[in-house]
Design a protein around this motif. Structure first.
Motif, PDB file in Angstrom:
ATOM      1  N   SER A   9       0.872  -1.166   0.000  1.00 58.03           N
ATOM      2  CA  SER A   9       0.000   0.000   0.000  1.00 58.03           C
ATOM      3  C   SER A   9       0.904   1.209   0.000  1.00 58.03           C
ATOM      4  CB  SER A   9      -0.870   0.000   1.234  1.00 58.03           C
ATOM      5  OG  SER A   9      -0.070   0.251   2.337  1.00 58.03           O
ATOM      6  N   LEU A  10       0.662   2.063  -0.914  1.00 54.49           N
ATOM      7  CA  LEU A  10       1.585   3.178  -1.077  1.00 54.49           C
ATOM      8  C   LEU A  10       1.193   4.319  -0.169  1.00 54.49           C
ATOM      9  CD1 LEU A  10       1.827   3.066  -4.914  1.00 54.49           C
ATOM     10  CD2 LEU A  10       3.466   2.256  -3.257  1.00 54.49           C
ATOM     11  N   PRO A  11       2.045   4.682   0.746  1.00 55.31           N
ATOM     12  CA  PRO A  11       1.748   5.830   1.596  1.00 55.31           C
ATOM     13  C   PRO A  11       1.779   7.100   0.754  1.00 55.31           C
ATOM     14  CG  PRO A  11       3.604   4.556   2.417  1.00 55.31           C
ATOM     15  CD  PRO A  11       3.327   4.089   1.038  1.00 55.31           C
ATOM     16  N   SER A  12       1.093   8.079   1.239  1.00 55.02           N
ATOM     17  CA  SER A  12       0.915   9.255   0.400  1.00 55.02           C
ATOM     18  C   SER A  12       2.168  10.097   0.303  1.00 55.02           C
ATOM     19  CB  SER A  12      -0.181  10.103   0.984  1.00 55.02           C
ATOM     20  OG  SER A  12       0.181  10.411   2.303  1.00 55.02           O
ATOM     21  N   ASP A  13       3.052   9.943   1.268  1.00 55.30           N
ATOM     22  CA  ASP A  13       4.179  10.864   1.259  1.00 55.30           C
ATOM     23  C   ASP A  13       5.390  10.239   0.617  1.00 55.30           C
ATOM     24  OD1 ASP A  13       4.365   8.974   3.135  1.00 55.30           O
ATOM     25  OD2 ASP A  13       5.201  10.237   4.696  1.00 55.30           O
ATOM     26  N   PRO A  23      -4.225  24.260  -7.108  1.00 53.56           N
ATOM     27  CA  PRO A  23      -4.405  23.985  -5.680  1.00 53.56           C
ATOM     28  C   PRO A  23      -5.720  23.262  -5.389  1.00 53.56           C
ATOM     29  CG  PRO A  23      -4.717  26.320  -6.142  1.00 53.56           C
ATOM     30  CD  PRO A  23      -4.406  25.673  -7.435  1.00 53.56           C
ATOM     31  N   VAL A  25      -8.425  20.473  -4.920  1.00 57.45           N
ATOM     32  CA  VAL A  25      -8.121  19.133  -4.447  1.00 57.45           C
ATOM     33  C   VAL A  25      -9.299  18.188  -4.643  1.00 57.45           C
ATOM     34  CG1 VAL A  25      -6.323  19.613  -2.825  1.00 57.45           C
ATOM     35  CG2 VAL A  25      -8.670  20.044  -2.180  1.00 57.45           C
ATOM     36  N   GLN A  27      -9.660  15.970  -6.995  1.00 61.28           N
ATOM     37  CA  GLN A  27      -9.392  14.727  -7.703  1.00 61.28           C
ATOM     38  C   GLN A  27      -9.456  13.550  -6.733  1.00 61.28           C
ATOM     39  OE1 GLN A  27      -7.017  16.177  -6.216  1.00 61.28           O
ATOM     40  NE2 GLN A  27      -5.451  14.683  -5.727  1.00 61.28           N
ATOM     41  N   PRO A  28      -9.766  12.357  -7.222  1.00 58.35           N
ATOM     42  CA  PRO A  28      -9.763  11.202  -6.339  1.00 58.35           C
ATOM     43  C   PRO A  28      -8.336  10.930  -5.889  1.00 58.35           C
ATOM     44  CG  PRO A  28     -10.013  10.517  -8.614  1.00 58.35           C
ATOM     45  CD  PRO A  28     -10.108  12.005  -8.602  1.00 58.35           C
ATOM     46  N   ALA A  29      -8.222  10.033  -4.932  1.00 56.96           N
ATOM     47  CA  ALA A  29      -6.898   9.743  -4.415  1.00 56.96           C
ATOM     48  C   ALA A  29      -5.987   9.292  -5.537  1.00 56.96           C
ATOM     49  CB  ALA A  29      -6.993   8.644  -3.371  1.00 56.96           C
ATOM     50  N   THR A  30      -4.914   9.993  -5.722  1.00 56.30           N
ATOM     51  CA  THR A  30      -3.991   9.617  -6.781  1.00 56.30           C
ATOM     52  C   THR A  30      -2.596   9.762  -6.249  1.00 56.30           C
ATOM     53  OG1 THR A  30      -3.761  11.853  -7.539  1.00 56.30           O
ATOM     54  CG2 THR A  30      -5.477  10.534  -8.582  1.00 56.30           C
ATOM     55  N   ARG A  31      -1.654   9.441  -7.087  1.00 58.43           N
ATOM     56  CA  ARG A  31      -0.277   9.591  -6.680  1.00 58.43           C
ATOM     57  C   ARG A  31       0.320  10.806  -7.383  1.00 58.43           C
ATOM     58  NH1 ARG A  31       0.904   4.290  -7.925  1.00 58.43           N
ATOM     59  NH2 ARG A  31      -0.952   3.717  -6.798  1.00 58.43           N
ATOM     60  N   ARG A  32      -0.492  11.807  -7.608  1.00 61.88           N
ATOM     61  CA  ARG A  32       0.036  13.005  -8.270  1.00 61.88           C
ATOM     62  C   ARG A  32       0.955  13.758  -7.329  1.00 61.88           C
ATOM     63  NH1 ARG A  32      -4.839  16.045 -10.824  1.00 61.88           N
ATOM     64  NH2 ARG A  32      -3.345  17.744 -10.640  1.00 61.88           N
ATOM     65  N   GLY A  33       1.612  14.736  -7.895  1.00 62.09           N
ATOM     66  CA  GLY A  33       2.654  15.441  -7.174  1.00 62.09           C
ATOM     67  C   GLY A  33       2.229  15.915  -5.803  1.00 62.09           C
ATOM     68  N   ARG A  34       3.194  15.965  -4.924  1.00 54.53           N
ATOM     69  CA  ARG A  34       2.901  16.483  -3.605  1.00 54.53           C
ATOM     70  C   ARG A  34       3.676  17.769  -3.410  1.00 54.53           C
ATOM     71  NH1 ARG A  34       6.852  12.339  -0.252  1.00 54.53           N
ATOM     72  NH2 ARG A  34       8.641  13.393  -1.127  1.00 54.53           N
TER      73      ARG A  34
ATOM     74  N   GLU B  57      -1.947   6.286   2.349  1.00 52.61           N
ATOM     75  CA  GLU B  57      -2.684   6.802   1.202  1.00 52.61           C
ATOM     76  C   GLU B  57      -4.070   6.186   1.133  1.00 52.61           C
ATOM     77  OE1 GLU B  57      -1.891   7.259  -3.497  1.00 52.61           O
ATOM     78  OE2 GLU B  57      -0.832   8.382  -1.952  1.00 52.61           O
ATOM     79  N   ARG B  58      -5.051   7.022   0.830  1.00 54.53           N
ATOM     80  CA  ARG B  58      -6.412   6.505   0.717  1.00 54.53           C
ATOM     81  C   ARG B  58      -6.586   5.801  -0.619  1.00 54.53           C
ATOM     82  NH1 ARG B  58      -6.801  12.423   0.322  1.00 54.53           N
ATOM     83  NH2 ARG B  58      -7.269  12.929  -1.831  1.00 54.53           N
ATOM     84  N   ARG B  72      -1.712  15.331  -0.753  1.00 58.59           N
ATOM     85  CA  ARG B  72      -0.875  16.143  -1.638  1.00 58.59           C
ATOM     86  C   ARG B  72      -0.167  17.272  -0.921  1.00 58.59           C
ATOM     87  NH1 ARG B  72      -3.797  18.386  -6.217  1.00 58.59           N
ATOM     88  NH2 ARG B  72      -1.708  18.826  -6.975  1.00 58.59           N
TER      89      ARG B  72
END
Lengths: 348, 315
Positions: A9-13, A23, A25, A27-34, B57-58, B72
């Motif tokens: 499971s990929l953590p968000s950070d 800015p 927000v 969009q659904p949960a994605t792995r886009r830039g942080r 991550e959700r 994000r």
């Protein structure tokens, strides 16, 4: 039922981000830039961990060990050198490499002490935080995981550099005192490059122990696994390389080509061991007369002055692959560790 | 950031393979309120908290914390939200001050200011005399208080606590709840998860009941009592006189759901506090009222009742 700890499971950070252009927000949960720099807090981690290393009992023991080794071997080497009357333009380098029964040379000590120090520095870097339950608390601060892992690696790396540089200076100092003459410019450059090679040789073992400290929850397991790999490379890898070479390139009729092919394959395989790379780099740097690690046919030696030292740039050219190999190994292992750590769940 | 919610989630979902840890969670927190997450172990409370902080991550859905998206903009969120994990750990070989200085550095608080804040916070949580002692020697209660000091160090707008009173002795737990009330008075929004229900009831403005990743009930404790216990107030009356007319009179009151009696003791279940009406009814029915008492709804009852019902349905 809830105690699932999935590995993927990929953590968000996890992925260093770019500044987002929007800015919003929604969009659904994605792995886009942080947002924000992955280096925030890096130096706080580095300074804290380095202070920990330098004050730890573990480090003190290793420092005493290595200082005693350096003093002992260099003293023995000086005794030998004093009795030698022949002229040698690289007398200073001999300090590192001269062995006198029953003591081996300082460099042979280094080749197995450095991995030990490196492993001792990082085998509990990540799992130690986990077991102390400080990991979630630290990651709840406004930093990315990148900063924590990078900080831990750099802190260990700087500590290793500090210790090795201190020993290096100590030996040079002892040499000047004991031999009564300063090293010449070329000797300084060679010895310094040797120091760099030693640091990155340690870097590989640092990164390896860091990988195991990420994979295994128990520091003891991580330490044992690292030491197992170290023993494997120090003791068994040479044998494995020979056996594999004999299987892949068997000698059927005893032609010189066959012999050469087998020996070359064995050497190539042996170079997958960081020890081989380090020993070769050390040979090339500290023995200026070494002109090749491969197999030299008599025809290639025509006109060569055997025993004459290579110029500095030629020696550097000779060991360049070994040095890059050591650096690349360090970086690859660190990258592996980075990937593993980013995917790890932080909850207990 | 004129968002009126401090924390807002929409259909927040987290799956681990086939297992759904959090299922379509809709949750909103007002500024300055204390919200309690309740539920058995493994109901998804910690996962929810980690998603709010951007530490996990959700899978799908939407989250906003103070107007930021934790996935994000985790640094923005984590700079404003304090997190007290369930098993709080410190570096045992560092002192209380050193532990807090490290956190201050990670938060980018200037050295001088950090020093002042650390001193005043350690005084506030009653750890002034052990500032320079190593944390390894601290008791569980002291660690918890150090944890509170650490969370307050970054001057958060929101504090999220995971099982904060677990393993504390009653006195330490009481002090801890007092600290939570203090933080609430400072205008900090607090979310805490727990399964120690009477403590949650004592400090929370609203609670959410979690079960298998879903928030099955949500609202102020009294409202939940209404929903689950079908009332929740229990009146105990001791009346001398004919039981039958008294029972009838009590049953005829509005908002009474059930009346039982054993001898001259009557138990009335009601949707609201009916003491005055019950007393009048009993006297008018010719009884002599000897005693009257009421049990306010407790979260324990709601919790037990709810999970019993759910099990019945599944059985």
């Amino acid at each position: 039922m809830s105690m699932l700890k999935p590995a993927l499971s990929l953590p968000s950070d996890q992925i260093p981000g770019k500044q987002s252009d929007q800015p919003q927000v929604t969009q659904p949960a994605t792995r886009r830039g942080r947002e924000g720099s992955p280096w925030t807090g890096l130096w706080a981690v580095v300074t804290k961990d380095m202070a920990d290393h330098l004050t730890s009992t573990r480090m003190r023991i290793l420092e005493i060990l290595i200082v005693l080794t350096a003093a002992g071997t260099v003293y023995a080497a000086m005794q030998t050198l004093r009795t030698t009357v022949s002229e040698d333009p690289f007398l200073f380098l001999k300090l590192f490499t001269t062995a006198r029964d029953p003591l081996p040379a300082f460099v042979s000590f280094l080749s197995f002490l450095v991995p030990l120090i490196a492993i001792a520095l990082t085998f509990d870097a990540v799992n130690g935080e986990f077991n102390q339950r400080t990991l979630s608390r630290v990651l709840a601060q406004p930093i990315y995981r990148d900063a924590l892992l990078m900080g831990k690696f750099l802190a260990s790396f700087f500590t290793l550099t500090l210790v090795l540089t201190a020993i290096w200076l100590l030996i040079i100092g002892l040499g000047i005192l004991g031999l009564g003459l300063p090293p010449n410019g070329e000797e300084v450059v060679r010895a310094f490059t040797f120091l760099i090679a030693t640091i990155f040789y340690g870097g590989i073992w640092l990164a390896l122990a860091l990988v195991f400290s990420t994979v295994f929850r128990q520091p003891a397991t991580a330490a044992l696994a690292s030491i197992a790999v170290w023993l494997f490379f120090i003791i068994f890898w040479g044998i494995v390389a020979d056996v594999v070479a004999q299987v892949i390139r068997p000698i059927t009729i005893g032609m010189p080509q066959e012999l050469l092919a087998q020996a070359e394959l064995a050497q190539t395989l042996a170079r997958f061991s960081p020890n081989t790379l380090y020993v070769e780099a050390m040979m090339g740097l500290l023995h200026p007369a070494v002109r090749s690690f491969g197999f030299v046919l008599p025809s290639e030696l025509q006109g060569a002055m055997l025993g004459a030292p290579l110029p500095l740039d030629q020696s550097l050219l000779l060991i360049w692959p070994q040095i890059t190999g050591l650096i690349a190994g360090t970086l690859l292992l660190f990258a592996l560790c980075y990937t593993l750590f980013q995917r790890q769940e932080i909850r207990a | 950031m004129d968002n009126k919610w401090v924390i807002e989630t929409q259909d927040l979902t987290k799956r681990y393979g086939n297992f759904t840890a959090v299922d379509s969670l809709n949750l909103t927190l007002n500024k300055g309120e204390v919200f309690g997450l309740l539920g058995p172990n493994g109901a998804g409370k910690t996962t929810t908290i980690l998603m709010l902080l951007g530490l996990t991550e959700r899978t799908s859905g939407r989250v906003q914390v103070l107007g930021f998206d934790p996935a994000r903009q985790p640094l923005q969120v984590k700079a404003r939200v304090g997190y007290l994990p369930d098993q709080i750990g410190f570096y045992d070989d560092l002192t209380a001050r050193e532990n807090l200085s490290y956190i201050a550095k990670l938060n980018g608080i200037p050295r001088v200011e950090a020093r002042q804040r650390i001193d005043s916070l350690l005084a506030r949580v009653g750890l002034s005399d052990v500032v320079n002692k190593v944390v390894g020697a601290f008791s569980r209660g002291m660690r918890q208080r150090l944890g509170v000091a650490e969370v307050l160090l970054k001057e958060p707008q929101v504090i999220i606590m995971d099982e904060p009173t677990l393993g504390l002795d009653p006195e330490a737990a009481r002090q801890f709840l007092a600290m939570i009330r203090e933080m609430k008075h400072e205008g900090i929004t607090i979310m805490l998860s727990s399964h120690l229900l009477h403590q949650v009831q004592a400090v929370c403005d609203r609670v959410g009941l979690f079960q298998k990743g879903r928030m099955v009930l949500e609202g102020p404790v009294s409202e939940l009592a209404q929903k689950v216990l079908g009332g929740g107030y229990q009146l105990h009356l001791e009346v001398n006189g004919q039981p039958a007319p008294i029972e009838r009179a009590l049953l005829n009151l509005t908002d009474v759901t059930d009346v039982t009696h054993a001898g001259n003791r009557f138990t009335v279940k009601a949707r609201r506090d009916l003491r005055a009406d019950a007393a009048r009814a009993a006297i008018q029915a010719g009884g002599n009222l000897l005693a009257l008492d009421v049990d306010a709804p407790s979260l324990d009852e709601i919790y037990t009742q709810y999970f019993q019902e759910v099990e019945h349905v599944h059985a």
